[in-house]
Design a protein around this motif. Structure first.
Motif, PDB file in Angstrom:
ATOM      1  N   GLY A  88       6.395 -19.794 -20.505  1.00 19.28           N
ATOM      2  CA  GLY A  88       7.296 -18.723 -20.904  1.00 19.28           C
ATOM      3  C   GLY A  88       8.276 -19.140 -21.974  1.00 19.28           C
ATOM      4  N   SER A  89       8.668 -18.172 -22.766  1.00 18.26           N
ATOM      5  CA  SER A  89       9.711 -18.409 -23.754  1.00 18.26           C
ATOM      6  C   SER A  89      11.028 -17.965 -23.149  1.00 18.26           C
ATOM      7  N   ASP A  90      11.901 -17.429 -23.961  1.00 20.74           N
ATOM      8  CA  ASP A  90      13.202 -16.986 -23.462  1.00 20.74           C
ATOM      9  C   ASP A  90      13.028 -15.985 -22.326  1.00 20.74           C
ATOM     10  N   GLY A  91      14.040 -15.917 -21.485  1.00 12.85           N
ATOM     11  CA  GLY A  91      13.990 -15.010 -20.351  1.00 12.85           C
ATOM     12  C   GLY A  91      13.972 -13.555 -20.783  1.00 12.85           C
ATOM     13  N   PHE A  92      13.382 -12.751 -19.957  1.00  9.74           N
ATOM     14  CA  PHE A  92      13.250 -11.333 -20.211  1.00  9.74           C
ATOM     15  C   PHE A  92      13.778 -10.591 -18.992  1.00  9.74           C
ATOM     16  N   ALA A  93      14.855  -9.865 -19.150  1.00 13.48           N
ATOM     17  CA  ALA A  93      15.451  -9.107 -18.048  1.00 13.48           C
ATOM     18  C   ALA A  93      14.907  -7.684 -18.093  1.00 13.48           C
ATOM     19  N   ILE A  94      14.111  -7.363 -17.099  1.00 12.20           N
ATOM     20  CA  ILE A  94      13.463  -6.049 -17.065  1.00 12.20           C
ATOM     21  C   ILE A  94      14.497  -4.930 -17.076  1.00 12.20           C
ATOM     22  N   ASP A  95      15.578  -5.095 -16.326  1.00 12.50           N
ATOM     23  CA  ASP A  95      16.604  -4.063 -16.265  1.00 12.50           C
ATOM     24  C   ASP A  95      17.196  -3.798 -17.650  1.00 12.50           C
ATOM     25  N   SER A  96      17.480  -4.859 -18.397  1.00 15.24           N
ATOM     26  CA  SER A  96      18.036  -4.678 -19.740  1.00 15.24           C
ATOM     27  C   SER A  96      17.037  -3.996 -20.672  1.00 15.24           C
ATOM     28  N   PHE A  97      15.752  -4.268 -20.464  1.00 13.74           N
ATOM     29  CA  PHE A  97      14.707  -3.673 -21.294  1.00 13.74           C
ATOM     30  C   PHE A  97      14.567  -2.175 -21.032  1.00 13.74           C
ATOM     31  N   LEU A  98      14.614  -1.773 -19.762  1.00 18.00           N
ATOM     32  CA  LEU A  98      14.380  -0.375 -19.401  1.00 18.00           C
ATOM     33  C   LEU A  98      15.646   0.484 -19.375  1.00 18.00           C
ATOM     34  N   VAL A  99      16.799  -0.150 -19.170  1.00 16.91           N
ATOM     35  CA  VAL A  99      18.029   0.621 -18.951  1.00 16.91           C
ATOM     36  C   VAL A  99      19.024   0.349 -20.069  1.00 16.91           C
ATOM     37  N   GLU A 100      19.154   1.328 -20.970  1.00 16.06           N
ATOM     38  CA  GLU A 100      20.116   1.189 -22.062  1.00 16.06           C
ATOM     39  C   GLU A 100      21.500   1.680 -21.654  1.00 16.06           C
ATOM     40  N   HIS A 101      21.540   2.728 -20.845  1.00  8.49           N
ATOM     41  CA  HIS A 101      22.806   3.315 -20.403  1.00  8.49           C
ATOM     42  C   HIS A 101      22.820   3.376 -18.876  1.00  8.49           C
ATOM     43  N   PRO A 102      23.295   2.303 -18.205  1.00 10.39           N
ATOM     44  CA  PRO A 102      23.253   2.267 -16.738  1.00 10.39           C
ATOM     45  C   PRO A 102      23.916   3.467 -16.066  1.00 10.39           C
ATOM     46  N   SER A 103      25.010   3.966 -16.622  1.00 13.93           N
ATOM     47  CA  SER A 103      25.719   5.078 -15.986  1.00 13.93           C
ATOM     48  C   SER A 103      24.944   6.386 -16.064  1.00 13.93           C
ATOM     49  N   ARG A 104      23.940   6.446 -16.962  1.00 17.60           N
ATOM     50  CA  ARG A 104      23.150   7.668 -17.122  1.00 17.60           C
ATOM     51  C   ARG A 104      21.677   7.449 -16.776  1.00 17.60           C
ATOM     52  N   THR A 105      21.384   6.421 -15.985  1.00 17.88           N
ATOM     53  CA  THR A 105      19.996   6.116 -15.656  1.00 17.88           C
ATOM     54  C   THR A 105      19.758   6.290 -14.170  1.00 17.88           C
ATOM     55  N   VAL A 106      18.641   6.914 -13.838  1.00 18.84           N
ATOM     56  CA  VAL A 106      18.269   7.133 -12.449  1.00 18.84           C
ATOM     57  C   VAL A 106      16.768   6.865 -12.309  1.00 18.84           C
ATOM     58  N   LEU A 107      16.375   6.402 -11.130  1.00 15.49           N
ATOM     59  CA  LEU A 107      14.971   6.115 -10.850  1.00 15.49           C
ATOM     60  C   LEU A 107      14.436   7.136  -9.854  1.00 15.49           C
ATOM     61  N   ASP A 124       4.298   5.759  -8.973  1.00 13.93           N
ATOM     62  CA  ASP A 124       5.031   5.042 -10.020  1.00 13.93           C
ATOM     63  C   ASP A 124       6.515   5.349  -9.900  1.00 13.93           C
ATOM     64  N   VAL A 125       7.334   4.460 -10.455  1.00 16.05           N
ATOM     65  CA  VAL A 125       8.775   4.699 -10.488  1.00 16.05           C
ATOM     66  C   VAL A 125       9.140   5.082 -11.919  1.00 16.05           C
ATOM     67  N   ALA A 126       9.630   6.307 -12.073  1.00 13.69           N
ATOM     68  CA  ALA A 126      10.033   6.815 -13.378  1.00 13.69           C
ATOM     69  C   ALA A 126      11.478   6.423 -13.640  1.00 13.69           C
ATOM     70  N   VAL A 127      11.734   5.864 -14.826  1.00  4.37           N
ATOM     71  CA  VAL A 127      13.085   5.506 -15.245  1.00  4.37           C
ATOM     72  C   VAL A 127      13.546   6.621 -16.184  1.00  4.37           C
ATOM     73  N   LEU A 128      14.522   7.392 -15.729  1.00  2.72           N
ATOM     74  CA  LEU A 128      15.006   8.540 -16.494  1.00  2.72           C
ATOM     75  C   LEU A 128      16.400   8.283 -17.027  1.00  2.72           C
ATOM     76  N   GLU A 129      16.591   8.624 -18.293  1.00  4.70           N
ATOM     77  CA  GLU A 129      17.945   8.645 -18.848  1.00  4.70           C
ATOM     78  C   GLU A 129      18.414  10.090 -18.774  1.00  4.70           C
ATOM     79  N   LEU A 130      19.475  10.308 -17.998  1.00  5.97           N
ATOM     80  CA  LEU A 130      19.970  11.666 -17.798  1.00  5.97           C
ATOM     81  C   LEU A 130      20.536  12.219 -19.090  1.00  5.97           C
ATOM     82  N   SER A 131      20.003  13.359 -19.494  1.00  4.61           N
ATOM     83  CA  SER A 131      20.429  14.008 -20.727  1.00  4.61           C
ATOM     84  C   SER A 131      19.870  15.415 -20.736  1.00  4.61           C
TER      85      SER A 131
END
Length: 193
Positions: A88-107, A124-131
């Motif tokens: 592996g190269s540098d670490g990859f945080a899945i949460d940071s990749f999928l969630v740009e706005h934590p306060s507006r994100t729901v699964l 499947d788990v859908a990652v939704l940005e509330l808008s």
């Protein structure tokens, strides 16, 4: 960083998953069979590298703690490569990749098969940005006449409609209202193991 450092980090991640907390230094010394001084050296290095943060007299995982190794090359799904590098190269945080706005994100767990041609399956788990804003072609969670569904947003004859991604289902045209709840920004699927 030495191999034993990475082994300790991997062990600590697994332990955190089971306990829901970072073990105490006393617990770590016992589990690792080392002195508390040796444990503190590892903890200090984990802190220096951004894996742990201190809150009061407790150690908590930092964002890097949850990062996973990202392989330096692609994984071929067509013609096999002759040689794959799996270090592996540098670490990859899945949460940071999928969630740009934590306060507006729901699964949401997806139920049904109306989106299978878009690669979205039952369970499947859908990652939704509330808008309430979306553009044509976005996959959205929307209330149609007060009922929630996941579909592709489209416009037919100047009116917004929801298109399923399975030919077995009809286009949904609202009788009264169509309200966008969120836009799909990611998807998670766990395979049986």
């Amino acid at each position: 960083m030495s191999q034993s450092f990475h082994d300790r980090l991997a062990w600590l991640r697994d332990r955190y998953r089971k306990l829901g907390r970072i073990p105490s230094c006393r617990e770590l010394a016992k589990d690792w069979g080392v002195s508390s001084t040796a444990v503190w050296k590892v903890i200090d290095r984990l802190h220096e590298h951004g894996y742990l943060q201190k809150e009061g007299n407790r150690w908590l995982p930092d964002e890097s703690f949850f990062a996973r190794p990202m392989a330096p090359s692609y994984l071929p799904a067509g013609v096999p490569n002759e040689q794959m590098q799996d270090d592996g190269s540098d670490g990859f945080a899945i949460d940071s990749f999928l969630v740009e706005h934590p306060s507006r994100t729901v699964l949401y767990t997806v139920r049904g098969d109306s989106m299978i041609d878009a690669g979205i399956q039952d369970g499947d788990v859908a990652v939704l940005e509330l808008s309430s804003q979306a553009k044509e072609g976005d996959i959205v969670a929307a209330y149609v006449d007060g009922r929630l569904t996941l579909k592709k947003l489209a416009r037919i004859s100047g009116e917004y409609v929801l298109i399923p991604c399975n030919k077995m289902y009809p286009v949904i045209k609202p009788e009264r209202t169509l309200e966008i709840y969120g836009v799909l920004v990611g998807l998670a699927r766990k395979y049986g193991r």
